[in-house]
Write a protein that holds these residues in place. Structure first.
Motif, PDB file in Angstrom:
ATOM      1  N   PRO A 155       0.834  -1.212   0.000  1.00  0.00           N
ATOM      2  CA  PRO A 155       0.000   0.000   0.000  1.00  0.00           C
ATOM      3  C   PRO A 155       0.866   1.260   0.000  1.00  0.00           C
ATOM      4  O   PRO A 155       1.858   1.352   0.717  1.00  0.00           O
ATOM      5  CB  PRO A 155      -0.807  -0.130   1.292  1.00  0.00           C
ATOM      6  N   GLY A 156       0.507   2.217  -0.801  1.00  0.00           N
ATOM      7  CA  GLY A 156       1.250   3.465  -0.885  1.00  0.00           C
ATOM      8  C   GLY A 156       2.444   3.408  -1.812  1.00  0.00           C
ATOM      9  O   GLY A 156       3.241   4.360  -1.849  1.00  0.00           O
ATOM     10  N   ALA A 157       2.576   2.328  -2.572  1.00  0.00           N
ATOM     11  CA  ALA A 157       3.727   2.228  -3.474  1.00  0.00           C
ATOM     12  C   ALA A 157       3.696   3.302  -4.553  1.00  0.00           C
ATOM     13  O   ALA A 157       4.750   3.736  -5.026  1.00  0.00           O
ATOM     14  CB  ALA A 157       3.772   0.850  -4.112  1.00  0.00           C
ATOM     15  N   PHE A 158       2.502   3.744  -4.915  1.00  0.00           N
ATOM     16  CA  PHE A 158       2.382   4.747  -5.975  1.00  0.00           C
ATOM     17  C   PHE A 158       1.917   6.099  -5.433  1.00  0.00           C
ATOM     18  O   PHE A 158       1.369   6.903  -6.178  1.00  0.00           O
ATOM     19  CB  PHE A 158       1.413   4.259  -7.048  1.00  0.00           C
ATOM     20  N   SER A 159       2.163   6.323  -4.146  1.00  0.00           N
ATOM     21  CA  SER A 159       1.809   7.624  -3.586  1.00  0.00           C
ATOM     22  C   SER A 159       2.713   8.703  -4.168  1.00  0.00           C
ATOM     23  O   SER A 159       3.877   8.464  -4.493  1.00  0.00           O
ATOM     24  CB  SER A 159       1.941   7.600  -2.060  1.00  0.00           C
ATOM     25  N   LEU A 179      -6.087  -2.948  -7.168  1.00  0.00           N
ATOM     26  CA  LEU A 179      -7.156  -1.961  -7.035  1.00  0.00           C
ATOM     27  C   LEU A 179      -6.710  -0.717  -6.267  1.00  0.00           C
ATOM     28  O   LEU A 179      -7.267   0.370  -6.449  1.00  0.00           O
ATOM     29  CB  LEU A 179      -8.360  -2.578  -6.330  1.00  0.00           C
ATOM     30  N   GLY A 180      -5.705  -0.875  -5.407  1.00  0.00           N
ATOM     31  CA  GLY A 180      -5.237   0.263  -4.627  1.00  0.00           C
ATOM     32  C   GLY A 180      -4.735   1.415  -5.481  1.00  0.00           C
ATOM     33  O   GLY A 180      -4.658   2.553  -5.009  1.00  0.00           O
ATOM     34  N   SER A 197      -1.029  -7.335 -18.742  1.00  0.00           N
ATOM     35  CA  SER A 197      -0.945  -8.557 -19.531  1.00  0.00           C
ATOM     36  C   SER A 197       0.259  -9.393 -19.104  1.00  0.00           C
ATOM     37  O   SER A 197       1.216  -8.889 -18.513  1.00  0.00           O
ATOM     38  CB  SER A 197      -0.857  -8.207 -21.021  1.00  0.00           C
ATOM     39  N   TYR A 198       0.175 -10.684 -19.390  1.00  0.00           N
ATOM     40  CA  TYR A 198       1.271 -11.624 -19.118  1.00  0.00           C
ATOM     41  C   TYR A 198       1.677 -11.614 -17.639  1.00  0.00           C
ATOM     42  O   TYR A 198       2.846 -11.587 -17.302  1.00  0.00           O
ATOM     43  CB  TYR A 198       2.476 -11.311 -20.001  1.00  0.00           C
ATOM     44  N   ASN A 199       0.678 -11.643 -16.761  1.00  0.00           N
ATOM     45  CA  ASN A 199       0.924 -11.825 -15.341  1.00  0.00           C
ATOM     46  C   ASN A 199       0.310 -13.155 -14.919  1.00  0.00           C
ATOM     47  O   ASN A 199       0.125 -14.051 -15.757  1.00  0.00           O
ATOM     48  CB  ASN A 199       0.344 -10.644 -14.556  1.00  0.00           C
ATOM     49  N   MET A 200      -0.016 -13.291 -13.661  1.00  0.00           N
ATOM     50  CA  MET A 200      -0.545 -14.556 -13.142  1.00  0.00           C
ATOM     51  C   MET A 200      -1.889 -14.337 -12.471  1.00  0.00           C
ATOM     52  O   MET A 200      -2.203 -14.948 -11.448  1.00  0.00           O
ATOM     53  CB  MET A 200       0.464 -15.178 -12.162  1.00  0.00           C
ATOM     54  N   LEU A 201      -2.732 -13.485 -13.052  1.00  0.00           N
ATOM     55  CA  LEU A 201      -4.045 -13.189 -12.493  1.00  0.00           C
ATOM     56  C   LEU A 201      -5.006 -14.317 -12.833  1.00  0.00           C
ATOM     57  O   LEU A 201      -5.145 -14.692 -13.998  1.00  0.00           O
ATOM     58  CB  LEU A 201      -4.586 -11.870 -13.047  1.00  0.00           C
ATOM     59  N   SER A 202      -5.675 -14.851 -11.818  1.00  0.00           N
ATOM     60  CA  SER A 202      -6.683 -15.884 -12.053  1.00  0.00           C
ATOM     61  C   SER A 202      -8.095 -15.321 -11.949  1.00  0.00           C
ATOM     62  O   SER A 202      -9.025 -15.856 -12.553  1.00  0.00           O
ATOM     63  CB  SER A 202      -6.505 -17.035 -11.053  1.00  0.00           C
ATOM     64  N   LYS A 203      -8.262 -14.257 -11.192  1.00  0.00           N
ATOM     65  CA  LYS A 203      -9.556 -13.605 -11.043  1.00  0.00           C
ATOM     66  C   LYS A 203      -9.371 -12.096 -11.092  1.00  0.00           C
ATOM     67  O   LYS A 203      -8.315 -11.579 -10.706  1.00  0.00           O
ATOM     68  CB  LYS A 203     -10.234 -13.998  -9.725  1.00  0.00           C
ATOM     69  N   VAL A 204     -10.388 -11.431 -11.556  1.00  0.00           N
ATOM     70  CA  VAL A 204     -10.375  -9.964 -11.612  1.00  0.00           C
ATOM     71  C   VAL A 204     -11.673  -9.450 -11.006  1.00  0.00           C
ATOM     72  O   VAL A 204     -12.713 -10.125 -11.073  1.00  0.00           O
ATOM     73  CB  VAL A 204     -10.227  -9.455 -13.059  1.00  0.00           C
ATOM     74  N   PRO A 205     -11.657  -8.289 -10.397  1.00  0.00           N
ATOM     75  CA  PRO A 205     -12.887  -7.710  -9.822  1.00  0.00           C
ATOM     76  C   PRO A 205     -13.778  -7.149 -10.925  1.00  0.00           C
ATOM     77  O   PRO A 205     -13.634  -5.992 -11.340  1.00  0.00           O
ATOM     78  CB  PRO A 205     -12.357  -6.614  -8.893  1.00  0.00           C
ATOM     79  N   VAL A 206     -14.701  -7.976 -11.413  1.00  0.00           N
ATOM     80  CA  VAL A 206     -15.519  -7.605 -12.562  1.00  0.00           C
ATOM     81  C   VAL A 206     -16.329  -6.342 -12.278  1.00  0.00           C
ATOM     82  O   VAL A 206     -16.419  -5.434 -13.119  1.00  0.00           O
ATOM     83  CB  VAL A 206     -16.446  -8.770 -12.945  1.00  0.00           C
ATOM     84  N   LEU A 212     -14.126   1.062 -13.778  1.00  0.00           N
ATOM     85  CA  LEU A 212     -12.824   1.642 -14.114  1.00  0.00           C
ATOM     86  C   LEU A 212     -12.615   1.763 -15.619  1.00  0.00           C
ATOM     87  O   LEU A 212     -11.970   2.696 -16.085  1.00  0.00           O
ATOM     88  CB  LEU A 212     -11.712   0.786 -13.502  1.00  0.00           C
ATOM     89  N   THR A 213     -13.132   0.801 -16.378  1.00  0.00           N
ATOM     90  CA  THR A 213     -12.886   0.830 -17.818  1.00  0.00           C
ATOM     91  C   THR A 213     -13.650   1.935 -18.523  1.00  0.00           C
ATOM     92  O   THR A 213     -13.429   2.178 -19.711  1.00  0.00           O
ATOM     93  CB  THR A 213     -13.257  -0.519 -18.447  1.00  0.00           C
ATOM     94  N   GLN A 214     -14.541   2.619 -17.848  1.00  0.00           N
ATOM     95  CA  GLN A 214     -15.183   3.792 -18.430  1.00  0.00           C
ATOM     96  C   GLN A 214     -14.224   4.984 -18.456  1.00  0.00           C
ATOM     97  O   GLN A 214     -14.463   5.952 -19.172  1.00  0.00           O
ATOM     98  CB  GLN A 214     -16.449   4.139 -17.650  1.00  0.00           C
ATOM     99  N   GLN A 215     -13.145   4.907 -17.678  1.00  0.00           N
ATOM    100  CA  GLN A 215     -12.174   6.001 -17.621  1.00  0.00           C
ATOM    101  C   GLN A 215     -10.977   5.769 -18.531  1.00  0.00           C
ATOM    102  O   GLN A 215     -10.309   6.726 -18.906  1.00  0.00           O
ATOM    103  CB  GLN A 215     -11.684   6.172 -16.178  1.00  0.00           C
TER     104      GLN A 215
END
Length: 500
Positions: A155-159, A179-180, A197-206, A212-215
């Motif tokens: 948390p706060g890595a991109f502050s 999501l943070g 892309s090309y990560n290890m995501l098995s689920k995404v918060p639909v 978010l994709t509206q932005q």
């Protein structure tokens, strides 16, 4: 003193010392020699410095600080400490650190580069992004972190990255969607591009992705995503919206043709009701129920129904009974006590087991208030605005016309005494002036001008062809008619022979 130095550096008064000439040039330009030097192995061209492929394990101490672009790629840098840059680089806009062995970044490591716009840390050995490692980069717009081994972002890595717009995290080992990035305080406020892309995501918060994709664009191709009903519904909706990250890489997403879980998500659910755009009207304060387009009412329960509203995204499985808007278990959207701000487009996202036709729409329009009154009011407003614009344009045209006529009458000189052979006041008008003999004899009948406009005539028309007068003035006799610079006396305007 300077003349003495010049004298010492000359031989016979004709030769110059090259070193002293360079020193004199730097002094004239106001650039200290220590700042203008270029380290060995580096290439310096104007304000661009490249030290790529120099086998550097540390930044050269004599690096010019006036650079706007610094390329340190393809070296052996291993960590970025607080003092890895010995002096401030206030003009630096682009810093390239790709293809190194950087595995650690300390807090405040970028304090010496406060005006960076582009930072490239791709193809390094970063595994964890700790909090505040990018502190001070408030103007950064693009951050490249692809090709690392990142498995965790604290948390706060991109502050402090308030201005960040594009973030590249492709080719890492992330197992959870970050999501943070969007809701943590101090993070990016206008992130319009995210590459996961090309990560290890098995689920995404639909549900969050629909908002978010509206932005902006979020790329998720080539992840081991589990093709469940929620992801299938998301992909169907994105295809209908022609969402670019999905359309461009459709073959690299799960739930492809011949592999969809149709039996689990859409068996005996889709009705024969066409997906047509519909409009629902409700009075303020009343309740309204909107069924999901394309489904019979009541529809089958047990599915995850998602509704995209003008303000948020609702889920049937996470409803709040006291909420203003809720999604019932059968997919119906319920608006309790409708407000004027509830008006807008609403989209129902659910796995349907087929692709939408171009003419179909899973969205409906909700109008709070009297639809006919709103339409009549809108038409009246538009009509009133059009009438006002027409009246204003007409008035402005009249004023301009009057001004042009007045300018022509009182500012155009009457060439009564000019050469008779000249074209006079032009080929499109008669300038009616007083006769010079009357002026000389004190018998001036009129001190004004009269203009009779004629139809446009070709300048090179034949002289022998008589011209038709623009108006018939009867047998009114005029004195001192000037046309095209010639003067005739005692002629009538009704005489065609003299009108030519």
């Amino acid at each position: 003193y300077l003349m003495k130095l010049l004298g010492r550096t000359s031989v016979g008064g004709s030769c110059w010392n090259p070193a002293f000439a360079a020193l004199l040039l730097f002094l004239c330009l106001g650039v200290p020699p220590s700042v203008a030097t270029c380290p060995p192995c580096c290439l310096c061209a104007s304000d661009i410095i490249s030290c790529s492929g120099c086998n550097l394990s540390a930044l050269p101490s004599d690096l010019p600080s006036y650079a706007t672009r610094l390329d340190l790629s393809h070296n052996v840098l291993t960590d970025l400490s607080m003092d890895w840059i010995s002096r401030p680089f206030d003009r630096l806009a682009t810093l390239v650190l790709s293809r190194n062995s950087i595995s650690q970044i300390e807090v405040n490591a970028f304090n010496a580069t406060p005006h960076l716009l582009h930072l490239d840390l791709s193809s390094n050995r970063l595994t964890v992004l700790n909090s505040s490692i990018f502190t001070g980069l408030k103007e950064l717009k693009e951050l490249l972190l692809f090709g690392n081994q990142i498995i965790q972002m604290n948390p706060g890595a991109f502050s402090d990255l308030y201005s960040l717009q594009r973030l590249y995290l492709s080719g890492n080992r992330l197992t959870a969607f970050p999501l943070g990035l969007y809701w943590e305080p101090g993070g990016p406020r206008n992130l319009t591009f995210l590459d996961l892309s090309y990560n290890m995501l098995s689920k995404v918060p639909v549900q969050s992705l629909l908002s978010l994709t509206q932005q902006g664009g979020i790329y998720l191709q080539e992840n081991p995503l589990v093709c469940d009903c929620a992801l299938l519904a998301l992909q169907e909706y994105w295809m209908w919206k022609q969402y670019r990250p999905l359309v461009e890489f459709k073959g690299e997403y799960p739930c492809r043709d011949n592999s969809e879980p149709w039996s689990e998500c859409s068996q005996e659910v889709v009705s024969d009701i066409p997906l047509e755009a519909q409009t629902y009207q409700v009075e303020p304060g009343k309740w309204l129920r909107v069924p999901c387009p394309g489904f019979a009412s009541p529809a089958q329960e047990g599915l995850d129904w998602l509704w995209i509203t003008p303000k948020t995204v609702l889920n049937s499985s996470t409803n709040d009974a006291s909420a203003h808007l809720t999604v019932l278990p059968n997919g119906t959207l319920e608006i309790q006590g409708a407000l004027m701000e509830d008006s807008g487009m609403y989209g129902c996202v659910v796995a349907r087991g087929r692709h939408y036709d171009p003419n179909e729409s899973p969205e409906v329009s909700v109008v709070v208030g009297n639809l006919s009154k709103a339409s009549t009011s809108g038409l009246a407003d538009r009509s009133g605005a059009e009438h006002f614009n027409t009246a204003f344009t007409t008035l402005a045209s009249c004023v301009v016309s009057i001004i042009l006529v007045l300018l022509y009458l009182y500012l155009t000189p009457c060439r009564c005494r000019e050469n008779r052979g000249s074209r006079g006041c032009g080929g499109r008008a008669f300038i009616l002036c007083s006769d010079p003999r009357e002026v000389e004899s004190g018998q001036l009948r009129s001190n004004g001008k009269r203009v009779a406009f004629l139809e446009p005539q070709a300048e090179d028309s034949d002289i022998g062809i008589p011209k038709t007068p623009a108006m018939h003035l009867g047998h009114v006799t005029t004195e001192g008619i000037l046309k095209n610079g010639s003067r005739t006396v005692g002629l009538t305007l009704s005489d065609p022979a003299h009108m030519a």
